[in-house]
Design a protein around this motif. Structure first.
Motif, PDB file in Angstrom:
ATOM      1  N   ASP A  15       0.865  -1.171   0.000  1.00 33.95           N
ATOM      2  CA  ASP A  15       0.000   0.000   0.000  1.00 33.95           C
ATOM      3  C   ASP A  15       0.913   1.237   0.000  1.00 33.95           C
ATOM      4  OD1 ASP A  15      -1.718   2.140   0.789  1.00 33.95           O
ATOM      5  OD2 ASP A  15      -3.054   0.694   1.750  1.00 33.95           O
ATOM      6  N   VAL A  16       0.665   2.191  -0.915  1.00 37.40           N
ATOM      7  CA  VAL A  16       1.542   3.380  -0.953  1.00 37.40           C
ATOM      8  C   VAL A  16       1.568   4.107   0.389  1.00 37.40           C
ATOM      9  CG1 VAL A  16       1.375   3.865  -3.458  1.00 37.40           C
ATOM     10  CG2 VAL A  16      -0.322   4.858  -1.914  1.00 37.40           C
ATOM     11  N   GLY A  74      -0.531   7.280  -8.684  1.00 31.17           N
ATOM     12  CA  GLY A  74      -0.944   6.341  -7.643  1.00 31.17           C
ATOM     13  C   GLY A  74      -0.814   6.977  -6.275  1.00 31.17           C
ATOM     14  N   PHE A  75      -0.663   8.291  -6.247  1.00 29.85           N
ATOM     15  CA  PHE A  75      -0.364   9.003  -5.001  1.00 29.85           C
ATOM     16  C   PHE A  75      -1.626   9.221  -4.167  1.00 29.85           C
ATOM     17  CE2 PHE A  75       0.692  13.229  -2.953  1.00 29.85           C
ATOM     18  CZ  PHE A  75       1.717  12.771  -2.150  1.00 29.85           C
ATOM     19  N   ALA A  76      -2.757   9.372  -4.829  1.00 27.75           N
ATOM     20  CA  ALA A  76      -4.016   9.674  -4.130  1.00 27.75           C
ATOM     21  C   ALA A  76      -5.108   8.735  -4.641  1.00 27.75           C
ATOM     22  CB  ALA A  76      -4.386  11.140  -4.387  1.00 27.75           C
ATOM     23  N   VAL A  90       6.343  12.340  -8.260  1.00 26.97           N
ATOM     24  CA  VAL A  90       4.908  12.049  -8.108  1.00 26.97           C
ATOM     25  C   VAL A  90       4.172  12.766  -9.228  1.00 26.97           C
ATOM     26  CG1 VAL A  90       2.860  12.334  -6.662  1.00 26.97           C
ATOM     27  CG2 VAL A  90       5.066  11.904  -5.580  1.00 26.97           C
ATOM     28  N   THR A  91       3.284  12.055  -9.915  1.00 26.31           N
ATOM     29  CA  THR A  91       2.457  12.728 -10.919  1.00 26.31           C
ATOM     30  C   THR A  91       0.996  12.677 -10.488  1.00 26.31           C
ATOM     31  OG1 THR A  91       2.158  10.722 -12.217  1.00 26.31           O
ATOM     32  CG2 THR A  91       4.038  12.086 -12.803  1.00 26.31           C
ATOM     33  N   THR A  92       0.278  13.757 -10.774  1.00 28.07           N
ATOM     34  CA  THR A  92      -1.166  13.817 -10.488  1.00 28.07           C
ATOM     35  C   THR A  92      -1.839  14.507 -11.683  1.00 28.07           C
ATOM     36  OG1 THR A  92      -0.909  15.951  -9.383  1.00 28.07           O
ATOM     37  CG2 THR A  92      -0.869  14.026  -7.960  1.00 28.07           C
TER      38      THR A  92
END
Ligand SMILES: C[S@@+](CC[C@H](N)C(=O)[O-])C[C@H]1O[C@@H](n2cnc3c(N)ncnc32)[C@H](O)[C@@H]1O
Length: 275
Positions: A97-98, A117-119, A147-149
């Motif tokens: 789990d991140v 996959g950050f949020a 991190v990409t969003t």
């Protein structure tokens, strides 16, 4: 529905579903690494899914050590078959789990990359903050986190409009994430508070879906059926491709080019260095 549950069920369709959207951003993010990945790096592909980030990295550094971690075992199965198909060496996978990388010791990696996959769980407001702290913890000093969003995905408006056409009296499915999760300042805050402090840079980039034809794009968008068009009857499902086709081809991000069609998407890339 938590993201890993949906992805677990639809793992074998994930690459088609994205139509190259997450790949287009991953490629740009990797070129922005302030410490480049080399054969001696050790990378965590965090929330790796089917291994889109690993694929880009392995093309550059074939003997690079990578751990692909994801909460959905179904995604890891696709990752492992890709690894076998391409003959990747020095690659391992872990169900993780991140928000709690409990099978990974402190200061393990030179790079941790979390591409979309950050949020992952809109019901857990503490998730991204915990994920940032975990990325910081498992990085070696001097290591780099990416991190990409998403800022603008564009295609979901077309799917919402499709849903309103077929079910005019129903509220369409939407990703109910807090608005701030789509902001660059929020990503900077999460990484800063995660431990990276002032060593954070945020960029806005354009990428997007690309397919050889509009038919292929519509086919790929149909893979979102269980999210946007759940419980539709057979007759309604038959209507979907035609309505999606009309909505996506008139949506603001859509364009045609000599090799096919595309939908522009805009993303934030957070780049953070551990002191
Ligand atoms: C949008 S996909 C991104 C996959 C991949 N990184 C890419 O570049 O396309 C999100 C991934 O996060 C995974 N996921 C969802 N919740 C998670 C969690 N709490 N911890 C780890 N992975 C999670 C899903 O199973 C899925 O593989």
């Amino acid at each position: 529905m938590a993201s890993h549950t949906f992805h677990n069920t639809h793992a074998n369709k994930y690459d088609r579903m994205t139509s190259g959207g997450s790949l287009s951003i991953a490629k740009q993010a990797i070129t922005m690494l302030p410490v480049p990945v080399t054969e001696s790096s050790y990378v965590l592909d965090n929330a790796c899914g089917t291994g889109i980030v690993s694929e880009v990295l392995k093309a550059q550094c074939p003997s690079l050590r990578i751990i692909g971690a994801d909460l959905a075992p179904g995604m890891l199965e696709i990752y492992q078959s890709k690894s076998k198909q391409y003959g990747w060496e020095n690659v391992d996978t872990k169900v993780q789990d991140v928000r709690d990388l409990n099978r990974i010791p402190d200061e393990t990696f030179t790079h941790v990359i979390t591409n979309f996959g950050f949020a992952p769980n809109v019901d857990d407001l503490t998730g991204p903050g915990r994920a940032a702290k975990e990325m910081y913890r498992v990085l070696k000093p001097g290591g780099v986190a990416i991190v990409t969003t998403w800022y603008q995905r564009n295609f979901e408006k077309a799917l919402e409009a499709t849903s309103k056409t077929i079910h005019p009296n129903e509220e369409p499915f939407t990703w109910k994430a807090p608005a701030e999760w789509g902001k660059g300042w929020w990503l900077m805050k999460m990484l800063d508070e995660g431990g990276f402090d002032a060593k954070v840079d945020i960029k806005l980039v354009e990428g997007g879906m690309q397919t050889a034809s509009l038919d292929e794009l519509v086919e790929n968008l149909m893979f979102f059926k269980d999210m946007f068009f759940k419980d539709y009857n057979e007759e309604e499902v038959k209507r979907l491709p035609e309505v999606i086709r009309k909505e996506i081809s008139s949506s603001p991000g859509y364009y045609e080019h000599e090799n096919g069609v595309g939908v522009k998407m805009i993303a934030w890339i957070g780049i953070a260095v551990k002191k």
